[in-house]
Design an enzyme around this catalytic site. Structure first.
Site, mmCIF file in Angstrom:
data_model
loop_
_atom_site.group_PDB
_atom_site.id
_atom_site.type_symbol
_atom_site.label_atom_id
_atom_site.label_comp_id
_atom_site.label_asym_id
_atom_site.label_seq_id
_atom_site.Cartn_x
_atom_site.Cartn_y
_atom_site.Cartn_z
ATOM 1 N N THR A 43 -3.691 14.301 -46.628
ATOM 2 C CA THR A 43 -4.425 14.606 -47.867
ATOM 3 C C THR A 43 -4.787 16.088 -47.900
ATOM 4 O OG1 THR A 43 -5.350 12.376 -47.954
ATOM 5 C CG2 THR A 43 -6.565 14.076 -49.143
ATOM 6 N N GLY A 44 -4.835 16.646 -49.099
ATOM 7 C CA GLY A 44 -5.310 18.030 -49.232
ATOM 8 C C GLY A 44 -4.343 18.892 -50.014
ATOM 9 N N LYS A 109 -10.695 17.917 -39.129
ATOM 10 C CA LYS A 109 -10.164 17.447 -40.398
ATOM 11 C C LYS A 109 -11.278 16.719 -41.153
ATOM 12 C CE LYS A 109 -6.334 15.392 -40.635
ATOM 13 N NZ LYS A 109 -6.221 16.113 -41.946
ATOM 14 N N GLU A 118 -6.757 9.102 -42.390
ATOM 15 C CA GLU A 118 -5.874 10.076 -41.722
ATOM 16 C C GLU A 118 -5.796 9.766 -40.231
ATOM 17 O OE1 GLU A 118 -6.643 13.858 -44.732
ATOM 18 O OE2 GLU A 118 -7.823 13.696 -42.927
HETATM 19 C C1 5RP Z 1 -8.582 16.010 -45.799
HETATM 20 C C2 5RP Z 1 -8.158 16.917 -44.701
HETATM 21 C C3 5RP Z 1 -7.273 18.053 -45.053
HETATM 22 O O1 5RP Z 1 -6.120 17.988 -44.281
HETATM 23 C C4 5RP Z 1 -7.996 19.345 -44.775
HETATM 24 O O2 5RP Z 1 -9.244 19.341 -45.485
HETATM 25 C C5 5RP Z 1 -7.183 20.565 -45.166
HETATM 26 O O3 5RP Z 1 -7.077 20.636 -46.546
HETATM 27 P P1 5RP Z 1 -6.276 21.783 -47.286
HETATM 28 O O4 5RP Z 1 -4.832 21.573 -46.986
HETATM 29 O O5 5RP Z 1 -6.627 21.557 -48.745
HETATM 30 O O6 5RP Z 1 -6.775 23.112 -46.790
HETATM 31 O O7 5RP Z 1 -8.477 16.740 -43.552
HETATM 32 O O8 5RP Z 1 -9.501 15.046 -45.346
#
Ligand code: 5RP
Length: 232
Positions: A43-44, A109, A118
């Site tokens: 996710t992200g 994370k 995750e």
């Molecule tokens: C979501 C996560 C994401 O992998 C983490 O926040 C990184 O996000 P981004 O790719 O938007 O920088 O752990 O729960």
């Protein structure tokens, strides 16, 4: 995404380079794709680039297991089948981003509040490929507040226990409910010299659903986006 937007208004050139680094890391992760795979998807914003790249290769894969409603929606928008982990069994590949990564491939994370699913998919996967931009690399984890998913009724109990156990400052991520119906505490002010021990200790607190430290099951490969991407 909010952090990127804030940076973009203050340092437009740097922020654009950061989003480009995310895209380059995400595209490099396609190297780990094999025909007929079911791919675990994190996710992200970095993973969003991966999903878009996966969409172009969708004829090669058998489907995906998703770590969030957000990723599920994006996968489906590309016509990729989203499958249940209970039905697929173990996965060969999991691709996800991170908020911080140390030189041992231990991660923080959960910035997107999807840490529990995750963690489940990472555990179920043979190879965890983590995709990051260079700003995520640190020598010692903890500059990014450590997310902990908690059962709502245990929020203040867990916060007090976290303070005792770590000395860090737990802050309720007010207004955020996870896909599992739980809440998030973000622990500020940590310097995590032993991520495996801290993960174990926080996991034991009653009311904790999961801890955003990915140390026991850390990344197998980290791709740092750049021209060209580098591998840890
Ligand atoms: C979501 C996560 C994401 O992998 C983490 O926040 C990184 O996000 P981004 O790719 O938007 O920088 O752990 O729960």
């Amino acid at each position: 995404m909010r952090a990127v937007a804030a940076l973009q208004s203050r340092f437009p050139e740097r922020a654009i380079a950061m989003t480009e680094a995310k895209r380059l890391a995400a595209e490099k992760a396609l190297d780990y794709l094999e025909d007929d795979m079911i791919v675990g998807v994190g996710t992200g914003s970095t993973v969003a680039y991966f999903i878009d790249a996966l969409g172009r290769e969708k004829h090669r894969i058998a489907g995906a297991v998703s770590s969030s409603e957000q990723s599920t929606a994006r996968l489906k928008s590309h016509g990729i089948d989203v499958l249940e982990l209970n039905a697929t069994g173990p996965l060969a590949l999991y691709v996800d981003g991170a908020d911080e990564c140390d030189p041992h491939k231990c991660l923080i994370k959960g910035g997107g509040a999807a840490l529990t699913r995750e963690k489940i998919i990472a555990e179920a996967s043979e190879t965890f490929v983590c995709i990051i931009d260079p700003s995520k690399q640190v020598d010692v984890l903890g500059r990014f507040p450590l997310p902990v998913e908690v059962v709502p009724m245990a929020r203040s109990l867990v916060a007090r226990e976290i303070l005792k156990a770590t000395g860090g400052q737990p802050v309720w991520r007010d207004g955020v409910t996870t896909d599992n119906g739980n809440w998030i505490l973000d622990i500020h002010g940590l310097s995590i010299s032993d991520p495996v021990a801290m993960e174990r200790e926080l996991n034991q607190l009653p009311g904790v659903v999961s801890v955003g430290l990915f140390a026991r099951r850390r990344a197998d490969v980290v791709i740092v986006g750049g021209e060209p991407p580098t591998l840890l």
